[in-house]
Design an enzyme around this catalytic site. Structure first.
Site, mmCIF file in Angstrom:
data_model
loop_
_atom_site.group_PDB
_atom_site.id
_atom_site.type_symbol
_atom_site.label_atom_id
_atom_site.label_comp_id
_atom_site.label_asym_id
_atom_site.label_seq_id
_atom_site.Cartn_x
_atom_site.Cartn_y
_atom_site.Cartn_z
ATOM 1 C CG HIS A 106 -0.322 -0.004 2.640
ATOM 2 N ND1 HIS A 106 0.557 -0.895 2.991
ATOM 3 C CD2 HIS A 106 -0.051 1.060 3.563
ATOM 4 C CE1 HIS A 106 1.023 -0.738 4.199
ATOM 5 N NE2 HIS A 106 0.578 0.540 4.399
ATOM 6 C CG ASP A 147 1.523 4.940 4.872
ATOM 7 O OD1 ASP A 147 1.025 3.890 4.943
ATOM 8 O OD2 ASP A 147 2.778 5.172 5.152
ATOM 9 C CG HIS A 163 4.906 0.935 3.199
ATOM 10 N ND1 HIS A 163 4.232 1.985 2.503
ATOM 11 C CD2 HIS A 163 4.461 0.760 4.209
ATOM 12 C CE1 HIS A 163 3.551 2.628 3.344
ATOM 13 N NE2 HIS A 163 3.505 1.580 4.560
ATOM 14 N NE ARG A 207 2.577 5.740 9.804
ATOM 15 C CZ ARG A 207 1.673 5.302 9.012
ATOM 16 N NH1 ARG A 207 2.005 4.078 8.324
ATOM 17 N NH2 ARG A 207 0.255 5.796 8.777
#
Ligand code: SIN
Length: 282
Positions: A102, A104, A258, A273
């Protein structure tokens, strides 16, 4: 390649470079930020090792590349600032976060520019993350396919994620019509986007979020989407990052996909994150 301030060492032929030099717990000079940005733009994902940084340092580093995107309230972590995502897979958990390829938040009208992930606790083995270069995915299509895709848009949603979380397992590929029933958010984006900083074209569909092409049914869309998913994650377009505590990955969601590998049952993996706000894909 050394660009005076940082040492940039590619990790694979298609994508990714390790960066040596900066200490991300410190305020970086403008020149250093420019050097890091240029490495990110060239390699789509950059990696740092042995960084001892707090959440505040992580946010400060992220803000040097743009405004941070706050999380929706239900994803915010008590006691942390609203932009900090805690990705915590506990030993008893079955699903992991980011288990499929995907980019993000492509289900949002304005998806993130990039994400910065720092490893806090890593399993003894496994838990690597794969990245795939979507410029090369586009470049390696035939002229005919490029021409056709350049006129197409695709509908992205968070339905597949929500359905997976509700059912405790990933729905079979191609069952996006069912996933659409679960979706809370949709956005429509061009299938080929132009990177606002490099001007390069990149493929912009992904198996975790893309449901169908605009003005087409799921059944009509899926064969071509499945081809594009395979094509855009071919091994030669990828690199694989092995985490250690204090490792950081900074990826550009405008040109990279990723996937986080779920191969460490019985162990904990804890990551923090932040995401830098992007612009609407064009
Ligand atoms: C993600 O941001 O999709 C998760 C990546 C990872 O945990 O390696």
């Amino acid at each position: 390649m050394r660009n005076q301030l940082i040492d940039v060492r590619p990790v694979a032929g298609g994508i990714g470079a390790e960066i040596f030099g900066p200490d991300l717990s410190e305020d970086l000079s403008e020149e250093m930020v420019a050097a890091v940005r240029s490495a990110l733009l060239e390699h789509c994902v950059i990696f740092f090792r042995d960084q001892k940084i707090s959440d505040v340092d992580l946010a400060r580093f992220g803000r040097q590349f743009g405004e941070l995107a706050p999380l929706p309230p239900h994803r915010q972590f008590p006691g942390k600032f609203p932009e900090l995502l805690v990705v915590d897979k506990k030993p008893e958990d079955k699903l992991n976060f980011g288990w499929e390829w995907h980019s993000d938040t492509s289900h949002l009208e304005v998806p993130s520019l990039g994400s910065i992930l720092v490893a806090k606790i890593v399993p003894p083995t496994g838990g690597d993350t794969f990245f795939a270069n979507q410029y090369l995915a586009y470049d390696s299509l035939s002229d005919g396919m490029k021409k056709m895709l350049s006129r197409m848009r695709a509908v992205h949603s968070n339905g597949r994620i929500l359905r997976t979380l509700a059912e405790g397992k990933t729905p079979p590929r191609g069952s996006e019509s069912m996933s659409a029933d679960w979706a809370e958010m949709w956005a429509t984006h061009p299938v080929v986007r132009t990177h606002p900083e490099t001007g390069r074209k990149a493929l912009y569909v992904n198996e975790m979020h893309t449901e169908r092409f605009e003005d087409m049914t799921v059944d009509e869309s899926q064969p071509l989407l499945q081809f594009l998913y395979e094509h855009s994650t071919r091994p030669e377009l990828t690199c694989r990052f092995q985490w250690e505590e204090g490792s950081i990955a900074f990826w550009d969601n405008r040109c990279a996909q990723h996937l986080a590998l779920n191969d460490y049952p019985g162990h904990r993996r804890l990551m923090h994150r932040v995401q830098v706000k992007g612009t609407a894909p064009e």
